[in-house]
Design a protein around this motif. Structure first.
Motif, PDB file in Angstrom:
ATOM      1  N   LYS A 292      31.670  65.465  36.400  1.00 43.61           N
ATOM      2  CA  LYS A 292      30.605  64.495  36.155  1.00 43.61           C
ATOM      3  C   LYS A 292      29.332  64.908  36.880  1.00 43.61           C
ATOM      4  O   LYS A 292      29.364  65.628  37.869  1.00 43.61           O
ATOM      5  N   THR A 293      28.189  64.416  36.378  1.00 47.49           N
ATOM      6  CA  THR A 293      26.941  64.638  37.095  1.00 47.49           C
ATOM      7  C   THR A 293      26.955  63.777  38.356  1.00 47.49           C
ATOM      8  O   THR A 293      27.697  62.792  38.453  1.00 47.49           O
ATOM      9  N   LEU A 294      26.131  64.152  39.318  1.00 48.96           N
ATOM     10  CA  LEU A 294      26.078  63.411  40.579  1.00 48.96           C
ATOM     11  C   LEU A 294      25.640  61.960  40.367  1.00 48.96           C
ATOM     12  O   LEU A 294      26.037  61.065  41.111  1.00 48.96           O
ATOM     13  N   ARG A 295      24.868  61.737  39.360  1.00 41.46           N
ATOM     14  CA  ARG A 295      24.421  60.360  39.051  1.00 41.46           C
ATOM     15  C   ARG A 295      25.624  59.459  38.796  1.00 41.46           C
ATOM     16  O   ARG A 295      25.633  58.278  39.141  1.00 41.46           O
ATOM     17  N   ASN A 296      26.666  60.036  38.200  1.00 37.82           N
ATOM     18  CA  ASN A 296      27.873  59.264  37.896  1.00 37.82           C
ATOM     19  C   ASN A 296      28.912  59.331  39.019  1.00 37.82           C
ATOM     20  O   ASN A 296      29.528  58.330  39.361  1.00 37.82           O
TER      21      ASN A 296
ATOM     22  N   ILE B 106      18.011  66.208  40.841  1.00 33.89           N
ATOM     23  CA  ILE B 106      19.256  66.695  41.440  1.00 33.89           C
ATOM     24  C   ILE B 106      20.467  65.904  40.962  1.00 33.89           C
ATOM     25  O   ILE B 106      21.577  66.427  40.875  1.00 33.89           O
ATOM     26  N   PHE B 107      20.242  64.647  40.586  1.00 35.36           N
ATOM     27  CA  PHE B 107      21.362  63.795  40.158  1.00 35.36           C
ATOM     28  C   PHE B 107      21.829  64.097  38.738  1.00 35.36           C
ATOM     29  O   PHE B 107      22.852  63.583  38.293  1.00 35.36           O
ATOM     30  N   GLY B 108      21.088  64.952  38.050  1.00 35.87           N
ATOM     31  CA  GLY B 108      21.514  65.382  36.730  1.00 35.87           C
ATOM     32  C   GLY B 108      22.426  66.604  36.794  1.00 35.87           C
ATOM     33  O   GLY B 108      22.928  67.073  35.772  1.00 35.87           O
ATOM     34  N   GLN B 109      22.656  67.108  37.992  1.00 35.63           N
ATOM     35  CA  GLN B 109      23.496  68.288  38.169  1.00 35.63           C
ATOM     36  C   GLN B 109      24.925  67.922  38.537  1.00 35.63           C
ATOM     37  O   GLN B 109      25.205  66.805  38.972  1.00 35.63           O
TER      38      GLN B 109
ATOM     39  N   VAL C 145      29.752  62.539  51.126  1.00 32.57           N
ATOM     40  CA  VAL C 145      29.044  62.904  49.894  1.00 32.57           C
ATOM     41  C   VAL C 145      29.764  64.050  49.175  1.00 32.57           C
ATOM     42  O   VAL C 145      30.014  63.989  47.967  1.00 32.57           O
ATOM     43  N   VAL C 146      30.101  65.088  49.919  1.00 33.12           N
ATOM     44  CA  VAL C 146      30.738  66.271  49.332  1.00 33.12           C
ATOM     45  C   VAL C 146      32.098  65.920  48.729  1.00 33.12           C
ATOM     46  O   VAL C 146      32.421  66.311  47.598  1.00 33.12           O
ATOM     47  N   LYS C 147      32.899  65.182  49.498  1.00 29.12           N
ATOM     48  CA  LYS C 147      34.235  64.827  49.007  1.00 29.12           C
ATOM     49  C   LYS C 147      34.161  63.920  47.787  1.00 29.12           C
ATOM     50  O   LYS C 147      34.911  64.091  46.817  1.00 29.12           O
ATOM     51  N   THR C 148      33.240  62.957  47.807  1.00 29.83           N
ATOM     52  CA  THR C 148      33.094  62.042  46.665  1.00 29.83           C
ATOM     53  C   THR C 148      32.616  62.796  45.429  1.00 29.83           C
ATOM     54  O   THR C 148      33.109  62.582  44.321  1.00 29.83           O
ATOM     55  N   ALA C 149      31.669  63.685  45.606  1.00 29.88           N
ATOM     56  CA  ALA C 149      31.112  64.439  44.481  1.00 29.88           C
ATOM     57  C   ALA C 149      32.173  65.313  43.813  1.00 29.88           C
ATOM     58  O   ALA C 149      32.303  65.322  42.581  1.00 29.88           O
ATOM     59  N   PHE C 150      32.962  66.026  44.609  1.00 30.54           N
ATOM     60  CA  PHE C 150      33.933  66.962  44.038  1.00 30.54           C
ATOM     61  C   PHE C 150      35.210  66.283  43.540  1.00 30.54           C
ATOM     62  O   PHE C 150      35.988  66.904  42.816  1.00 30.54           O
TER      63      PHE C 150
END
Length: 277
Positions: free
Chosen positions: A228-232, A248-251, A218-223
């Motif tokens: 982008k927002t987490l939703r994307n 939270i997915f808007g952050q 999750v962390v690696k994919t997000a960064f």
């Protein structure tokens, strides 16, 4: 030919010179005061074994072996190994020619706890941290010198552009503290950047309430798409319509604290379970 090389290494050890090798990222610390300060960053609480990575010419090793601990100094450089064996024939010091990134750490101290410290080669310093995290059950404390911006990144909190993968994953299991900055002038040869010394102390309860493997993912994919927002950025997790509504997915990833990343991972795990029922 091998014998000639061995003799040459022994001569270098006798004359007190080790040539810094660029491909190994070597910058030998020459300041005794700073070496002693780094040696004192280890509390030695809960362990009596220390692994020093990249001892070079032993300026830090000298202070470690004066403590009531057993020390293993590990280096890839044959020349450094020969120098250390000649200069520090100490009963509580074992000198090991090995690659930390490839070495089975269970061979060092068995199942006993141990601390890690060192003046880490810049070119593999982040890999050293990731490997240390794999062995966190045995490593209650980790200190050492990095390129300053890397040390700051590891210790950074959410809300900063420097906050990233290393920050979250290290701080999920350890309390991180940036200790002090070291100028290039105290090294031979001097690097082109400042260095920073940090300390990671394992949390008293370092078990996390989600899958570690999933947290890393999750962390690696997000960064990887930090703007982008987490939703994307987390689309590859096949989010259900229901979970996408969570605020939270808007952050963006840099806005989430370590505990929020753990909570996010739990949400994704639960969403995956409910989606496949």
């Amino acid at each position: 030919m091998k014998k000639e090389n061995s003799n040459k290494l022994r001569e270098n050890a006798d004359t007190g010179t080790v040539r810094a090798k660029k491909h190994l990222g070597q910058h030998f610390l020459k300041d005794e005061v700073i070496a002693e300060k780094i040696g004192d960053t280890l509390s030695m609480q809960g362990y009596k074994n220390v692994l020093e990575i990249g001892p070079g010419m032993g300026v830090l090793t000298k202070y470690l072996i004066n403590k009531d601990v057993d020390v293993i100094a590990m280096d890839l450089d044959t020349e450094s190994i020969a120098y250390l064996e000649e200069k520090y024939p100490n009963k509580n010091l074992k000198i090991l020619e090995a690659d930390f990134l490839k070495y089975d750490l269970s061979q060092l101290f068995g199942e006993a706890q141990f601390g890690i410290t060192g003046n880490f080669p810049y070119n593999i310093s982040t890999q050293i941290v990731f490997k240390m995290l794999e062995w966190k059950e045995q490593i209650p404390e980790f200190t050492g010198m990095f390129q300053k911006e890397v040390a700051e990144r590891i210790c950074e909190k959410e809300g900063s552009k420097a906050y990233g993968i290393l920050s979250v994953l290290a701080q999920a299991f350890y309390d991180a503290e940036y200790l002090f900055t070291v100028p290039p002038t105290v090294f031979n040869p001097p690097p082109k950047v400042d260095s920073g010394v940090l300390r990671l102390r394992r949390k008293e309860n370092f078990a996390i309430a989600c899958s570690e493997k999933m947290l890393y993912k999750v962390v690696k994919t997000a960064f990887q798409q930090r703007r982008k927002t987490l939703r994307n950025s987390l689309k590859s997790f096949n989010l259900s319509d229901k979970i996408k509504e969570d605020a939270i997915f808007g952050q963006r990833p840099e806005q989430l604290s370590v505990s929020q990343f753990i909570a996010l991972t739990q949400k994704l795990e639960n969403d995956a379970i409910s989606t496949h029922r």
